[in-house]
Write a protein that holds these residues in place. Structure first.
Motif, PDB file in Angstrom:
ATOM      1  N   PRO A 268     -32.732  90.921  45.824  1.00 55.67           N
ATOM      2  CA  PRO A 268     -33.842  91.586  44.977  1.00 55.67           C
ATOM      3  C   PRO A 268     -33.756  91.109  42.915  1.00 55.67           C
ATOM      4  O   PRO A 268     -34.046  91.694  42.188  1.00 55.67           O
ATOM      5  CB  PRO A 268     -33.945  93.038  44.975  1.00 55.67           C
ATOM      6  CG  PRO A 268     -32.121  93.181  45.105  1.00 55.67           C
ATOM      7  CD  PRO A 268     -31.689  91.848  45.838  1.00 55.67           C
ATOM      8  N   GLY A 271     -36.882  92.420  40.493  1.00 56.50           N
ATOM      9  CA  GLY A 271     -36.916  93.983  40.264  1.00 56.50           C
ATOM     10  C   GLY A 271     -36.060  94.000  39.317  1.00 56.50           C
ATOM     11  O   GLY A 271     -36.139  94.192  38.291  1.00 56.50           O
ATOM     12  N   ARG A 275     -36.225  94.600  35.422  1.00 51.31           N
ATOM     13  CA  ARG A 275     -36.295  96.397  34.849  1.00 51.31           C
ATOM     14  C   ARG A 275     -35.078  96.472  33.565  1.00 51.31           C
ATOM     15  O   ARG A 275     -35.105  96.235  32.706  1.00 51.31           O
ATOM     16  CB  ARG A 275     -35.236  97.044  35.627  1.00 51.31           C
ATOM     17  CG  ARG A 275     -35.799  97.545  37.111  1.00 51.31           C
ATOM     18  CD  ARG A 275     -34.623  98.313  37.860  1.00 51.31           C
ATOM     19  NE  ARG A 275     -33.948  97.529  38.340  1.00 51.31           N
ATOM     20  CZ  ARG A 275     -33.891  97.165  39.459  1.00 51.31           C
ATOM     21  NH1 ARG A 275     -35.567  96.744  40.292  1.00 51.31           N
ATOM     22  NH2 ARG A 275     -33.134  96.952  40.189  1.00 51.31           N
TER      23      ARG A 275
END
Length: 326
Positions: A268, A271, A275
Motif C-alpha cells: 500500500p 496510500g 497520508r
C-alpha cells in the motif's frame, strides 16, 4: 543465436521492401517475440531464418552460419536444427498422429526403432500419448497444434519458430499452448522466435520483443520495459488496441503514471505516502497483472493538495517509477 545485420528483402513485383534495414539479435535460450500488424514483415523475417527466403541485402546468421550463403547441403543440415509450427497446423490428413510426428524422422532416414521411441517420447511430452492412432480430423484445434509442436521437436532442434501459432485457437487453448511452449523453453533450453500480432501472447511468454512496422524495427527491448514504458507511437497504439495502454487521460499534464514492479505491486505504498504528505489522489485508470512471472501494477493518478512534490519524491524513493501520463 540468431542475428540480423541490416537486412533488406525486396519483392520487385510487390513494389517495395518487405524488410528494410532490420538489425536485431536473439540470444540462445530466450523466447523472442516479433509483433506487428499484417504487412509489417513478420512472415518474411521468419522465412529468412530458415532459409526459405534469402535477403536482398545484409546477412542472417544462425549459430555462426550465414544462412543466405549456405549451399543446398548445408541448408538442409541447418533446417534439421530448426523446428517450425504454423497457424493452421499443416498436418497430413491421411496420416495418424504418430505418423505425422514421425514424418521428419523418416525423411532423415532414422531407423524405425528409434522413430518409434522418439514419437512415443514426444507424444507423452505434449500430452497426446493416448491419441497416437487418431487422425487429425478427430482432434481439436489445440490437440492439432500439440501434434505440430511434437513434429517440430522430432529432430531435436535448437531453434523453434512459431508463426502465429495461437491465432487460430480459443483463449483457453491458447493459454495451454503458451504454457507448453514456456515449459519447452525452460526444460530443453530451446531458443524460440514467436511471430504474432497479439500483444497478450508477447506479455505471457516472451523475454524480449521487437515491434515491426512497414518492414522496420521501431522498438525493441525487454518485454516489461516495452510494455510498461513504450517509446514509439506504433507500440503505444498496439497496446491501447489490446487494452494494455491508457488512451483516454487528461491532456493538461496533471496526470501521473505510477509503475510498480515485483513485490511492491501488492504493497500500500500510494496510500501510505498520501497520508504522510497530506495529498489526495484520484485513480483515473489502473491494472495489476503479470509479464511472464513478474507481477506489475500501473496506475494513472491525479495528485491534489498537500505536498505533491514530496509525495512524488517519496514514491520514487520507494522504487515506484513516476512519469507524466501521455
Amino acid at each position: 543465436m540468431i542475428e540480423f545485420e541490416q537486412v533488406r528483402k525486396i519483392y520487385p513485383k510487390a513494389g517495395g521492401a518487405a524488410l528494410d534495414g532490420v538489425s536485431l539479435r536473439v540470444a540462445q535460450g530466450e523466447v523472442f517475440g516479433v509483433i506487428g500488424q499484417s504487412g509489417a514483415g513478420k512472415s518474411t523475417l521468419i522465412r529468412l531464418i530458415n532459409g526459405l527466403e534469402k535477403p536482398t541485402d545484409g546477412r542472417v546468421v544462425l549459430d555462426g552460419a550465414d544462412v543466405g550463403a549456405l549451399p543446398p547441403a548445408g541448408l538442409r543440415g541447418l533446417r534439421r536444427r530448426i523446428g517450425m509450427i504454423f497457424q493452421h497446423f499443416n498436418l497430413l490428413s491421411s496420416k495418424t498422429v504418430a505418423q505425422n510426428v514421425a514424418f521428419p524422422l523418416k525423411l532423415a532416414g532414422t531407423p524405425q526403432a528409434e522413430i518409434d521411441r522418439r514419437v512415443a517420447e514426444l507424444l507423452a511430452r505434449v500430452g497426446l500419448a493416448d491419441h497416437a492412432a487418431k487422425y487429425p480430423a478427430q482432434l481439436s484445434g489445440g490437440q492439432k497444434q500439440r501434434v505440430g509442436i511434437a513434429r517440430a521437436l522430432a529432430t531435436n532442434p535448437s531453434v523453434l519458430l512459431c508463426d502465429e501459432a495461437t491465432s487460430a485457437l480459443d483463449p483457453e487453448t491458447t493459454d495451454q499452448i503458451l504454457a507448453l511452449l514456456a515449459d519447452l523453453n525452460r526444460e530443453l533450453g530451446l531458443t524460440i522466435v514467436l511471430i504474432t500480432h497479439e500483444m497478450e501472447v508477447i506479455r505471457r511468454i516472451c523475454h524480449r520483443v521487437a515491434v515491426l512496422e512497414r518492414g522496420q524495427v521501431v522498438e525493441t527491448g525487454e518485454v516489461a520495459d516495452v510494455f510498461l514504458h513504450p517509446k514509439n507511437a506504433v507500440t503505444r497504439r498496439m497496446l491501447a488496441d489490446a487494452g494494455l495502454e491508457d488512451d483516454a487521460i487528461p491532456a493538461d499534464g496533471s496526470a501521473l503514471r505510477l509503475t510498480f514492479r515485483g513485490a511492491s505491486t501488492y504493497e500500500p505504498i500510494l496510500g501510505r505516502i498520501a497520508r504522510e504528505t497530506g495529498v489526495d489522489y484520484s485513480i483515473l485508470s489502473g491494472r495489476i497483472d503479470r509479464i511472464r512471472d513478474e507481477p506489475y501494477g500501473q496506475l494513472t493518478v491525479a495528485l491534489i493538495g498537500g505536498d505533491v512534490a514530496e509525495a512524488r519524491r517519496r514514491l520514487e524513493a520507494a522504487g515506484v517509477q513516476v512519469e507524466a501520463a501521455r
